[in-house]
Design a protein around this motif. Sequence first.
Motif, PDB file in Angstrom:
ATOM      1  N   LEU A 162      23.428 -34.044  33.222  1.00  0.00           N
ATOM      2  CA  LEU A 162      22.529 -33.133  32.515  1.00  0.00           C
ATOM      3  C   LEU A 162      21.140 -33.755  32.347  1.00  0.00           C
ATOM      4  O   LEU A 162      20.122 -33.047  32.421  1.00  0.00           O
ATOM      5  CB  LEU A 162      23.115 -32.773  31.147  1.00  0.00           C
ATOM      6  N   ASP A 163      21.090 -35.066  32.147  1.00  0.00           N
ATOM      7  CA  ASP A 163      19.789 -35.734  32.052  1.00  0.00           C
ATOM      8  C   ASP A 163      19.029 -35.630  33.372  1.00  0.00           C
ATOM      9  O   ASP A 163      17.808 -35.412  33.386  1.00  0.00           O
ATOM     10  CB  ASP A 163      19.981 -37.211  31.682  1.00  0.00           C
ATOM     11  N   SER A 178      17.717 -32.109  33.743  1.00  0.00           N
ATOM     12  CA  SER A 178      16.557 -31.910  32.867  1.00  0.00           C
ATOM     13  C   SER A 178      15.300 -32.479  33.482  1.00  0.00           C
ATOM     14  O   SER A 178      14.199 -31.966  33.258  1.00  0.00           O
ATOM     15  CB  SER A 178      16.815 -32.575  31.503  1.00  0.00           C
ATOM     16  N   PHE A 232      17.973 -25.293  33.329  1.00  0.00           N
ATOM     17  CA  PHE A 232      18.224 -26.334  32.327  1.00  0.00           C
ATOM     18  C   PHE A 232      17.113 -27.369  32.435  1.00  0.00           C
ATOM     19  O   PHE A 232      17.060 -28.141  33.399  1.00  0.00           O
ATOM     20  CB  PHE A 232      19.582 -26.979  32.577  1.00  0.00           C
ATOM     21  N   GLY A 233      16.195 -27.369  31.473  1.00  0.00           N
ATOM     22  CA  GLY A 233      15.054 -28.271  31.555  1.00  0.00           C
ATOM     23  C   GLY A 233      14.194 -27.915  32.755  1.00  0.00           C
ATOM     24  O   GLY A 233      13.851 -26.761  32.988  1.00  0.00           O
ATOM     25  N   LYS A 234      13.874 -28.906  33.575  1.00  0.00           N
ATOM     26  CA  LYS A 234      13.082 -28.690  34.777  1.00  0.00           C
ATOM     27  C   LYS A 234      13.944 -28.355  35.988  1.00  0.00           C
ATOM     28  O   LYS A 234      13.419 -28.069  37.065  1.00  0.00           O
ATOM     29  CB  LYS A 234      12.240 -29.941  35.086  1.00  0.00           C
TER      30      LYS A 234
END
Length: 385
Positions: free
Chosen positions: A98-99, A102, A189-191
């Motif tokens: 997930l990081d 993002s 999700f994020g970028k």
Amino acid sequence: MKKTFKIYAVIFIVVMLILALLEVNKKETTSWRKNFDINEKSPFGLFVFSNEAKDLFKNNLRKIEKAPYEYYNQREKDPHNIIVIAKELDKESWKKILDQVSGGSDAMIIMSRVPKNVSDSIGFHSSDISFAEQNVLKLTDKKYQNDFIQLDKFPSGRGFSYIKPKVEVLGKTVEKDNTDQANFIKINFGKGTIYVHSEPLFLTNYYLLKPGNIKYAQDVFSYLPDRETLWFVENDTKVSRFFMRFVLSNPALKYAWWVFLGGLILFIFFNAKRKQRIVPVLEPLRNTSVDFVKSIGNLYLQEGDFHDMMAKKAQYFLNKIRIDLLIDTQNLDEEFAKKLHLKTGKTMEMIHEAIELIRKGQDPYANVMKEDLTRMNNLLDEILK
């Protein structure tokens, strides 16, 4: 030889014959376990997809045999694609994925059960949507409306029972007696972007080998951008390091192994008290194989038949390519050269030169020199390394 030993020897031979007859008459059984193993050729393994994945991703695919947590802790990565297929991951690995998303990466998650804490944070809930024995997987995009897969063997029946408003539905499960249910979604999700597909069966050997089904898989992965792609695969190092793994996994070899051990124990037991006879000294037989090969080689050199030697070398090389690399050698065209380049890692210049020399050796009217034979031999040996 004692009478008792003869009796046991006869019993041992009879037992071996019975086991052999049972093995010969044994019917092969097919394992329908959903293992999703890249090395398994069973119906629900990923052997076919693993072999075709490089072409599907234009050689931008890398298989990573580490957990995402361990892999990303060791290096920093620019935005890339991430693929996870029916693989159980720990919480820290999910957090690392997930990081990465993002920060601009895209993740394709293809698994029936995504951990609830992960799905909640992304924006969906998954559950059992069907218990039907057959269903059809379709994509919602109109340009893919003619591409679908019919699941007729043990579909998981999983889908998405709750989806947040901003989540886009890309695919659905279609059944005759039920309403359509989402099975493929896209979440920003994020970028980056996360794609989640709830039915990994469409990538297994059983379905990919059916005519036309490969197109659906291509459509699903077409949503990922054309860039470096990391596929996190299973890596069972404990099993792979066990030297008897192959023998014990094959029923015929396993029976032979136990029979061998039983016979060895009987032999040791009945011969433990036997006295060693005087062993006569015998001169070992001379191995004349090397001399024979040298004689044949000298004969060819004396005759100067370089053309015949090139033809035989070419025949041996093409046979090795068919058996070891599973490449069709009927047409030595550009497609053959490309496949040989991908599987050997040799340059296209080297492969094209080798193909020209092979054709020259196969042409009965070609003018062949000693230098051609030497160059061809060096090239083919280098390719087969």
